[in-house]
Design a protein around this motif. Structure first.
Motif, mmCIF file in Angstrom:
data_model
loop_
_atom_site.group_PDB
_atom_site.id
_atom_site.type_symbol
_atom_site.label_atom_id
_atom_site.label_comp_id
_atom_site.label_asym_id
_atom_site.label_seq_id
_atom_site.Cartn_x
_atom_site.Cartn_y
_atom_site.Cartn_z
ATOM 1 N N ASP A 61 0.828 -1.215 0.000
ATOM 2 C CA ASP A 61 0.000 0.000 0.000
ATOM 3 C C ASP A 61 0.857 1.257 0.000
ATOM 4 N N LEU A 62 2.015 1.177 0.681
ATOM 5 C CA LEU A 62 2.888 2.348 0.727
ATOM 6 C C LEU A 62 3.431 2.670 -0.659
ATOM 7 N N GLY A 63 3.640 1.647 -1.471
ATOM 8 C CA GLY A 63 4.050 1.918 -2.852
ATOM 9 C C GLY A 63 2.992 2.699 -3.606
ATOM 10 N N ASP A 64 1.705 2.359 -3.365
ATOM 11 C CA ASP A 64 0.620 3.115 -4.004
ATOM 12 C C ASP A 64 0.572 4.555 -3.495
ATOM 13 N N VAL A 65 0.786 4.722 -2.170
ATOM 14 C CA VAL A 65 0.776 6.080 -1.604
ATOM 15 C C VAL A 65 1.919 6.899 -2.184
ATOM 16 N N SER A 66 3.104 6.282 -2.287
ATOM 17 C CA SER A 66 4.246 7.006 -2.858
ATOM 18 C C SER A 66 3.973 7.422 -4.300
ATOM 19 N N ALA A 67 3.357 6.516 -5.070
ATOM 20 C CA ALA A 67 3.006 6.864 -6.445
ATOM 21 C C ALA A 67 1.991 8.003 -6.480
ATOM 22 N N ALA A 68 1.010 7.970 -5.539
ATOM 23 C CA ALA A 68 0.014 9.042 -5.481
ATOM 24 C C ALA A 68 0.665 10.371 -5.138
ATOM 25 N N VAL A 69 1.636 10.345 -4.205
ATOM 26 C CA VAL A 69 2.331 11.589 -3.831
ATOM 27 C C VAL A 69 3.114 12.128 -5.014
ATOM 28 N N ARG A 70 3.750 11.253 -5.770
ATOM 29 C CA ARG A 70 4.506 11.715 -6.943
ATOM 30 C C ARG A 70 3.571 12.321 -7.989
ATOM 31 N N ILE A 71 2.385 11.715 -8.143
ATOM 32 C CA ILE A 71 1.428 12.257 -9.110
ATOM 33 C C ILE A 71 0.992 13.654 -8.707
ATOM 34 N N VAL A 72 0.687 13.833 -7.414
ATOM 35 C CA VAL A 72 0.249 15.148 -6.929
ATOM 36 C C VAL A 72 1.384 16.156 -7.021
ATOM 37 N N ALA A 73 2.607 15.737 -6.680
ATOM 38 C CA ALA A 73 3.744 16.659 -6.728
ATOM 39 C C ALA A 73 4.045 17.107 -8.157
#
Length: 276
Positions: free
Chosen positions: A78-90
């Motif tokens: 799940d943390l991999g998905d969160v990291s990907a989401a943060v990169r998308i937002v950034a």
């Protein structure tokens, strides 16, 4: 919170899983501490009550290790998905309506969760390390220093402690073996259920084939009936046309009176003939 922000879709799941992992981590630390303080490692030797308690502790320890390891792996996914989401937002903060402070906060959340799971993983690895016994310390030197030193025999407490360690390891292996046996039994049951499902699907397939054949036969019968109805309809149309022509031909009143008179004359002649 924008509806299309992918960050919030997985953050709640990560926090829930992290809370569960934290409880397992606390329980694992307690079990490791209890194992290190177990009376079976004391110099007085184990008792039956201590052996039973140690066996239960070993089973609970193995279960907690397995559950915490599974929780860590789930959080990492799940943390991999969160990291990907943060990169998308950034990459495009305006699209999701966030500012630089929010992006930094989300990055810190990812780092904090990663520190926690690293700590939990280290605790699991440390708990699986074997418990080493400290060698006995000689408080009194030998009476005759000229005598050849003999190999010291293990004390009764050390032997009992080693036996208990072996028993704990064996119990853990038995627990894991039972779990594996249960998993294999569940897999066999699932295979049997799949075989039953496949049999049912095959039966349904045969029923569908028979129904398809019946529908084809009914379609052919309906086509024949349609042809016969069309033929009968044509014959009825011709009969109705002839009937109309006959009615139109006999529509004159004089002809009708003439026919009536001829019928009356015919009847009178018949009466005269039969009366003679």
């Amino acid at each position: 919170m924008p509806m299309d922000d992918p960050y919030y879709a997985v953050k709640e799941d990560v926090e829930s899983a992290l809370a569960k992992a934290q409880q397992l981590h606390t329980n694992l630390k307690r079990l490791v501490s209890s194992r290190s303080k177990s009376p079976s490692f004391s110099s007085s030797g184990p008792t039956n009550t201590n052996n039973s308690s140690n066996n239960n502790t070993a089973k609970e320890l193995a279960w907690t290790q397995s559950e915490l390891q599974s929780a860590i792996e789930a959080i990492q996914a799940d943390l991999g998905d969160v990291s990907a989401a943060v990169r998308i937002v950034a990459a495009d903060p305006r699209r999701f309506g966030v500012d630089a402070a929010e992006v930094a906060q989300r990055t810190e959340f990812v780092a904090r969760v990663r520190r926690h799971i690293d700590e939990y993983a280290a605790t699991v690895a440390a708990s699986r390390a074997p418990v080493l016994m400290a060698p006995p310390v000689m408080t009194h030197p030998p009476a005759n220093s000229n005598l050849k030193k003999a190999t010291p025999k293990p004390s009764r407490a050390e032997s009992n402690s080693n036996n208990n360690s072996n028993n704990n390891g064996n119990n853990a292996d038995m627990f894991i073996g039972r779990e594996q046996g249960m998993q294999q039994q569940i897999m066999r049951q699932q295979d049997e259920q799949l075989v039953g499902v496949m049999s049912t699907v095959g039966t349904l397939k045969e029923v569908a084939i028979v129904m398809n054949q019946e529908l084809d036969d009914q379609t052919a019968l309906l086509q024949d009936l349609d042809v016969q109805v069309e033929s009968t309809q044509g014959k009825m149309d011709m009969g109705m046309k002839r009937l109309k022509d006959f009615i139109q031909a006999n529509a004159d009143t004089k002809q009708q009176w003439t026919i009536c008179c001829l019928i009356v004359a015919l009847v009178a002649l018949l009466v005269i003939v039969f009366s003679i």
